[in-house]
Design a protein around this motif. Structure first.
Motif, PDB file in Angstrom:
ATOM      1  N   GLN A 175       1.015  -1.174  -0.059  1.00  0.00           N
ATOM      2  CA  GLN A 175      -0.027   0.019   0.003  1.00  0.00           C
ATOM      3  C   GLN A 175       0.871   1.317  -0.026  1.00  0.00           C
ATOM      4  OE1 GLN A 175      -2.471  -0.867   3.257  1.00  0.00           O
ATOM      5  NE2 GLN A 175      -4.027  -1.524   2.015  1.00  0.00           N
ATOM      6  N   ILE A 176       2.083   1.354   0.725  1.00  0.00           N
ATOM      7  CA  ILE A 176       2.770   2.375   0.659  1.00  0.00           C
ATOM      8  C   ILE A 176       3.420   2.447  -0.577  1.00  0.00           C
ATOM      9  CG2 ILE A 176       5.028   3.187   1.767  1.00  0.00           C
ATOM     10  CD1 ILE A 176       4.168   1.574   4.264  1.00  0.00           C
ATOM     11  N   ALA A 177       3.833   1.446  -1.253  1.00  0.00           N
ATOM     12  CA  ALA A 177       4.449   1.519  -2.689  1.00  0.00           C
ATOM     13  C   ALA A 177       3.454   2.014  -3.710  1.00  0.00           C
ATOM     14  CB  ALA A 177       4.785   0.257  -2.780  1.00  0.00           C
ATOM     15  N   GLN A 178       2.274   1.571  -3.411  1.00  0.00           N
ATOM     16  CA  GLN A 178       1.150   2.207  -4.383  1.00  0.00           C
ATOM     17  C   GLN A 178       1.103   3.648  -4.529  1.00  0.00           C
ATOM     18  OE1 GLN A 178       0.774  -0.409  -6.705  1.00  0.00           O
ATOM     19  NE2 GLN A 178      -1.300   0.385  -6.980  1.00  0.00           N
ATOM     20  N   TYR A 179       1.202   4.190  -3.108  1.00  0.00           N
ATOM     21  CA  TYR A 179       1.283   5.631  -2.873  1.00  0.00           C
ATOM     22  C   TYR A 179       2.125   6.249  -3.652  1.00  0.00           C
ATOM     23  CZ  TYR A 179       1.218  10.185  -0.665  1.00  0.00           C
ATOM     24  OH  TYR A 179       1.326  11.473  -0.327  1.00  0.00           O
ATOM     25  N   PHE A 180       3.357   5.774  -3.562  1.00  0.00           N
ATOM     26  CA  PHE A 180       4.601   6.322  -3.982  1.00  0.00           C
ATOM     27  C   PHE A 180       4.838   6.136  -5.506  1.00  0.00           C
ATOM     28  CE2 PHE A 180       5.709   6.850   0.426  1.00  0.00           C
ATOM     29  CZ  PHE A 180       6.086   8.023   0.389  1.00  0.00           C
ATOM     30  N   ALA A 181       4.075   5.285  -6.102  1.00  0.00           N
ATOM     31  CA  ALA A 181       4.122   4.835  -7.366  1.00  0.00           C
ATOM     32  C   ALA A 181       3.578   6.020  -8.245  1.00  0.00           C
ATOM     33  CB  ALA A 181       3.408   3.490  -7.702  1.00  0.00           C
ATOM     34  N   GLN A 190      13.282   8.919  -6.212  1.00  0.00           N
ATOM     35  CA  GLN A 190      12.300   9.421  -5.055  1.00  0.00           C
ATOM     36  C   GLN A 190      11.241   8.602  -4.678  1.00  0.00           C
ATOM     37  OE1 GLN A 190      10.997  13.179  -6.657  1.00  0.00           O
ATOM     38  NE2 GLN A 190      12.915  14.344  -5.944  1.00  0.00           N
ATOM     39  N   ALA A 191      10.737   7.928  -5.519  1.00  0.00           N
ATOM     40  CA  ALA A 191       9.758   6.869  -5.051  1.00  0.00           C
ATOM     41  C   ALA A 191      10.308   5.867  -4.107  1.00  0.00           C
ATOM     42  CB  ALA A 191       8.914   6.159  -6.228  1.00  0.00           C
ATOM     43  N   VAL A 192      11.282   5.164  -4.655  1.00  0.00           N
ATOM     44  CA  VAL A 192      12.050   4.414  -3.683  1.00  0.00           C
ATOM     45  C   VAL A 192      12.208   5.003  -2.408  1.00  0.00           C
ATOM     46  CG1 VAL A 192      13.989   2.788  -3.590  1.00  0.00           C
ATOM     47  CG2 VAL A 192      12.798   2.797  -5.583  1.00  0.00           C
ATOM     48  N   ASN A 193      12.857   6.257  -2.333  1.00  0.00           N
ATOM     49  CA  ASN A 193      13.375   6.864  -1.010  1.00  0.00           C
ATOM     50  C   ASN A 193      11.956   6.921  -0.379  1.00  0.00           C
ATOM     51  OD1 ASN A 193      15.249   7.972   0.518  1.00  0.00           O
ATOM     52  ND2 ASN A 193      14.248  10.032   0.041  1.00  0.00           N
ATOM     53  N   GLY A 194      11.029   7.470  -1.025  1.00  0.00           N
ATOM     54  CA  GLY A 194       9.664   7.634  -0.101  1.00  0.00           C
ATOM     55  C   GLY A 194       9.264   6.365   0.557  1.00  0.00           C
ATOM     56  N   VAL A 195       9.273   5.360  -0.209  1.00  0.00           N
ATOM     57  CA  VAL A 195       8.973   4.043   0.613  1.00  0.00           C
ATOM     58  C   VAL A 195       9.864   3.439   1.589  1.00  0.00           C
ATOM     59  CG1 VAL A 195       8.609   1.693   0.226  1.00  0.00           C
ATOM     60  CG2 VAL A 195       7.849   3.039  -1.427  1.00  0.00           C
ATOM     61  N   ARG A 196      10.943   3.786   1.483  1.00  0.00           N
ATOM     62  CA  ARG A 196      12.069   3.475   2.520  1.00  0.00           C
ATOM     63  C   ARG A 196      12.095   4.546   3.500  1.00  0.00           C
ATOM     64  NH1 ARG A 196      16.848   5.731   3.775  1.00  0.00           N
ATOM     65  NH2 ARG A 196      16.957   7.051   1.849  1.00  0.00           N
ATOM     66  N   GLN A 197      11.827   5.824   3.306  1.00  0.00           N
ATOM     67  CA  GLN A 197      11.818   6.722   4.179  1.00  0.00           C
ATOM     68  C   GLN A 197      10.363   6.671   5.260  1.00  0.00           C
ATOM     69  OE1 GLN A 197      14.515   8.679   4.939  1.00  0.00           O
ATOM     70  NE2 GLN A 197      13.523   9.151   6.878  1.00  0.00           N
ATOM     71  N   HIS A 198       9.336   6.367   4.642  1.00  0.00           N
ATOM     72  CA  HIS A 198       8.164   5.885   5.336  1.00  0.00           C
ATOM     73  C   HIS A 198       8.425   4.847   5.953  1.00  0.00           C
ATOM     74  CE1 HIS A 198       3.579   5.946   5.977  1.00  0.00           C
ATOM     75  NE2 HIS A 198       4.034   4.675   5.955  1.00  0.00           N
ATOM     76  N   MET A 199       8.851   3.748   5.804  1.00  0.00           N
ATOM     77  CA  MET A 199       9.131   2.431   6.506  1.00  0.00           C
ATOM     78  C   MET A 199      10.180   2.730   7.946  1.00  0.00           C
ATOM     79  SD  MET A 199       9.253  -0.343   3.540  1.00  0.00           S
ATOM     80  CE  MET A 199       9.336  -1.660   4.485  1.00  0.00           C
ATOM     81  N   LYS A 200      11.203   3.727   7.575  1.00  0.00           N
ATOM     82  CA  LYS A 200      12.037   3.937   8.506  1.00  0.00           C
ATOM     83  C   LYS A 200      11.227   4.850   9.368  1.00  0.00           C
ATOM     84  CE  LYS A 200      16.622   6.269   9.200  1.00  0.00           C
ATOM     85  NZ  LYS A 200      17.671   7.133   8.500  1.00  0.00           N
ATOM     86  N   ASN A 201      10.523   5.781   9.060  1.00  0.00           N
ATOM     87  CA  ASN A 201       9.818   6.799  10.122  1.00  0.00           C
ATOM     88  C   ASN A 201       8.821   6.030  10.926  1.00  0.00           C
ATOM     89  OD1 ASN A 201      11.502   8.789   9.143  1.00  0.00           O
ATOM     90  ND2 ASN A 201      10.062   9.662   7.852  1.00  0.00           N
ATOM     91  N   PHE A 202       7.884   5.082  10.178  1.00  0.00           N
ATOM     92  CA  PHE A 202       6.618   4.583  10.775  1.00  0.00           C
ATOM     93  C   PHE A 202       6.856   3.152  11.278  1.00  0.00           C
ATOM     94  CE2 PHE A 202       5.695   8.567   8.189  1.00  0.00           C
ATOM     95  CZ  PHE A 202       5.425   9.355   9.533  1.00  0.00           C
ATOM     96  N   TRP A 203       7.710   2.356  10.834  1.00  0.00           N
ATOM     97  CA  TRP A 203       7.631   1.029  11.274  1.00  0.00           C
ATOM     98  C   TRP A 203       8.904   0.783  12.290  1.00  0.00           C
ATOM     99  CZ3 TRP A 203       6.882  -3.241   6.976  1.00  0.00           C
ATOM    100  CH2 TRP A 203       5.840  -2.965   6.108  1.00  0.00           C
TER     101      TRP A 203
END
Length: 74
Positions: A12-18, A25-38
């Motif tokens: 779902q996170i990846a779909q948002y950044f797709a 930037q999309a990859v970084n968005g997924v990575r950063q989201h997981m780093k910040n919230f997981w």
């Protein structure tokens, strides 16, 4: 948390950044989201699952983010 739940959330996170036209930037968005919230345990569990089931049901952006994460990006 179950692996199925983590996979669903990660995809779902990846779909948002797709929709981001810049792949990096999309990859970084997924990575950063997981780093910040997981939690680290959640990230480790998803990475371990992906290692045991390479190429299975994870969005390509998640796979790229996990690769960067395991190579020291987090």
């Amino acid at each position: 948390m179950s692996s199925e739940s983590l996979i669903k959330m990660a995809n779902q996170i990846a779909q948002y950044f797709a929709s981001e036209p810049d792949h990096a930037q999309a990859v970084n968005g997924v990575r950063q989201h997981m780093k910040n919230f997981w939690t680290p345990a959640m990230r480790r569990q998803l990475s371990a699952w992906q290692t045991e089931h390479p190429g299975a049901v994870l969005h390509p952006l998640v796979l790229a983010a996990l690769t960067e994460t395991t190579e020291g990006a987090v």
